[in-house]
Design a protein around this motif. Structure first.
Motif, PDB file in Angstrom:
ATOM      1  N   PRO A   1      -1.824 -10.309 -78.088  1.00  0.00           N
ATOM      2  CA  PRO A   1      -2.729  -9.099 -76.484  1.00  0.00           C
ATOM      3  C   PRO A   1      -3.362  -8.079 -77.906  1.00  0.00           C
ATOM      4  O   PRO A   1      -2.935  -6.502 -77.034  1.00  0.00           O
ATOM      5  CB  PRO A   1      -2.152  -8.581 -75.690  1.00  0.00           C
ATOM      6  CG  PRO A   1      -0.288  -8.688 -75.995  1.00  0.00           C
ATOM      7  CD  PRO A   1      -0.119  -9.996 -77.101  1.00  0.00           C
TER       8      PRO A   1
ATOM      9  N   GLY B   1      -6.051 -10.814 -75.821  1.00  0.00           N
ATOM     10  CA  GLY B   1      -4.960 -10.168 -74.816  1.00  0.00           C
ATOM     11  C   GLY B   1      -5.658 -10.641 -73.295  1.00  0.00           C
ATOM     12  O   GLY B   1      -7.348 -11.090 -73.681  1.00  0.00           O
TER      13      GLY B   1
ATOM     14  N   THR C   1       2.325  -2.915 -76.105  1.00  0.00           N
ATOM     15  CA  THR C   1       2.327  -3.590 -73.927  1.00  0.00           C
ATOM     16  C   THR C   1       3.542  -2.852 -73.940  1.00  0.00           C
ATOM     17  O   THR C   1       5.002  -3.989 -74.353  1.00  0.00           O
ATOM     18  CB  THR C   1       1.595  -4.619 -74.767  1.00  0.00           C
ATOM     19  OG1 THR C   1       2.127  -5.556 -75.435  1.00  0.00           O
ATOM     20  CG2 THR C   1      -0.063  -4.708 -75.204  1.00  0.00           C
TER      21      THR C   1
END
Length: 520
Positions: A367, A330, A202
């Motif tokens: 996440p 997430g 991410t």
């Protein structure tokens, strides 16, 4: 109100297809260092984390892609397919899936070279201090802001993967140099908690992560999407001080942004302004159905009872419900938990719209997309010599400090310590305790009953993230004396401690499996 959960997995088939399709070549920069790329399978012990399609960047280093990728070469002497001679391949080649994709800085530093570099094509060098330089070659183009002297942060986009210079296919050539000499990027990155294992990573969060968060991992509340309903014509109402105090207290107890609870309170009853029982039978400030409240209701005001019409109990019960529904997994987890609260997409978007109107916030979670499961009872445990390697390394770190968010090599938190210990056995696992447990439960390990644990097993329990989230992990050292080797807490540091089965809201024991395809 109901509940929902999901799990996802990535296929190794894509790795094979992409590797076979990528006939990549890299060429010389002068006569000193020559780059070649050959299609080579990833090192067998570099276990891929199949359940986690995305992971969070943690620590000061991260892979140079945000999306998934494959590694199509190794570091070292290779036969150059164009020049037909043995030359040094001074880095590794990475191919984005899908590609071409954006290339990001692997760590913060200062740009010392940017532009056309001959055989490297468009390339960027970043000086990270202590004699360490990272190099990114064959970019299709550089971002206009990336020039010599630019200070960059980890995760900042440098340009786009390409095939400039001596190359016959889109890829990123990634190098690490120490005092001018190239080293193997795979080993270098693994030692820094950022393995080049092909997983999507991410974007590095731009919001500050509060001090004391394991792994330095948190993520912003997702934006409101479409469709929306009530929020299109009803603006967010002021929050009475007494109700806001409840949102804040419950958010602190369950480690949620209080604004998310405020979003639900606004959507359901405008923070208690609507007091009637709904047409479906929902009651209280946060509108619980009696059957749901019976299962998830908690005592929020400390009077020893959970009462559906109590504002405090209603707000704390909403926080309890969200965390038990996976809100910390997430941004997709936030949306799933809200959908579980009320099965309507417009409802999810309304709540998020109001939550952002009240200030948004950071969720203290990891996440990843691993949604857990029951593990794999048939999985092959790690052989004894690998378990011994884990425990030997862990024991050698005794006396080192415990620091929230530390990623080694001389300070650790509980999960970075566990991650590094298992790396000694060729096992690459996620960064945080909760994500490690979910990864094992998704098939990388076997659930063990209390009393049946062995040396090397992992025990997880709840801690600073609240009663519904795993926040601590330990490695079993000797089950007969119930001793661990772990990074325990700030005052205790790393060492040998004891554990007990009782006194935890969550207590689970897991045995990591031998990585699929491992040859060790």
């Amino acid at each position: 109100m109901g509940s929902s959960s999901s799990s996802s997995s990535s296929s190794r088939v894509g790795w094979v297809i992409a590797a076979l399709a990528a006939a990549l070549l890299a060429g010389p920069l002068g006569a000193a260092v020559v780059l070649t790329a050959v299609i080579t399978p990833a090192v067998a012990e570099q276990q891929r984390l199949d359940c986690a399609t995305t992971v969070a960047a943690s620590g000061p280093w991260r892979p140079p892609f945000q999306q998934a990728y494959v590694r199509t070469s190794v570091f070292g002497m290779r036969f150059h397919p164009i020049h037909h001679e043995w030359r040094l391949h001074a880095g590794v080649d990475l191919v984005a899936l899908p590609g071409p994709g954006p290339v990001v800085a692997a760590a913060s530093g200062t740009v010392t070279a940017a532009g056309d570099r001959g055989g490297y094509g468009n390339a960027v060098d970043i000086d990270h201090g202590a004699g360490i330089v990272s190099r990114y070659a064959h970019l299709a183009r550089l971002n206009t802001t990336i020039t010599v002297g630019t200070a960059v942060t980890a995760g900042q986009v440098l340009g786009v993967e390409g095939s400039t210079g001596t190359s016959t296919g889109n890829h990123l050539h990634f190098e690490i140099l120490i005092n001018g000499a190239p080293v193997d990027p795979v080993a270098f990155m693994a030692e820094r908690g950022a393995p080049l294992d092909g997983r999507a990573v991410t974007p590095t969060p731009t919001a500050p992560v509060p001090a004391g968060v394991e792994g330095g991992i948190g993520f912003d509340l997702p934006p409101a999407g479409t469709p929306r309903l009530n929020s299109l014509h009803t603006p967010p109402a002021p929050i009475p001080a007494t109700v806001k105090a409840l949102y804040v207290a419950a958010g602190s107890r369950y480690q949620l942004p209080w604004t998310l609870l405020a979003g639900i309170g606004m959507e359901e009853t405008a923070h208690g302004r609507t007091t009637a029982t709904s047409s479906a039978g929902a009651r209280g400030l946060m509108q619980f159905m009696p059957a749901t409240f019976a299962a998830y209701g908690v005592d929020g005001d400390g009077d020893g009872r959970a009462v559906i019409t109590s504002d405090a109990d209603s707000v704390f019960s909403a926080a309890n419900y969200l965390t038990r529904s996976g809100v910390t997994r997430g941004q997709a987890g936030v949306r799933r938990a809200l959908f579980a609260y009320n099965h309507a997409t417009w409802y999810v978007n309304d709540v998020l719209y109001y939550a952002h109107a009240y200030g948004g916030g950071l969720v203290l979670g990891d996440p990843t997309s691993c949604a857990g499961g029951q593990g794999d009872p048939s999985a092959t445990p790690l052989p004894a010599d690998r378990v011994a390697a884990v425990l030997a390394w862990a024991g050698q770190q005794a006396g080192e400090p415990y620091v929230y968010g530390a990623n080694g090599p001389n300070a650790w938190d509980c999960s970075s310590f566990t991650q590094a210990a298992y790396r000694q056995a060729g096992v690459s696992m996620p960064r945080t305790a909760g994500a490690q447990r979910d990864w094992l439960a998704a098939g990388a390990g076997t659930r063990i009953a209390p009393g049946q644990e062995r040396p090397g097993d992992l025990i997880f329990w709840d801690s600073y993230l609240g009663p519904n989230a795993i926040g601590h992990v330990v490695i079993v050292k000797d089950p007969t004396t119930r001793t661990t080797v772990e990074a325990k807490r700030t005052r205790a540091g790393v060492g040998t401690f004891t554990y007990r089965y009782t006194g935890h809201s969550i207590f689970e024991i897991w045995r990591p499996a031998t990585p699929t395809g491992s040859t060790r």
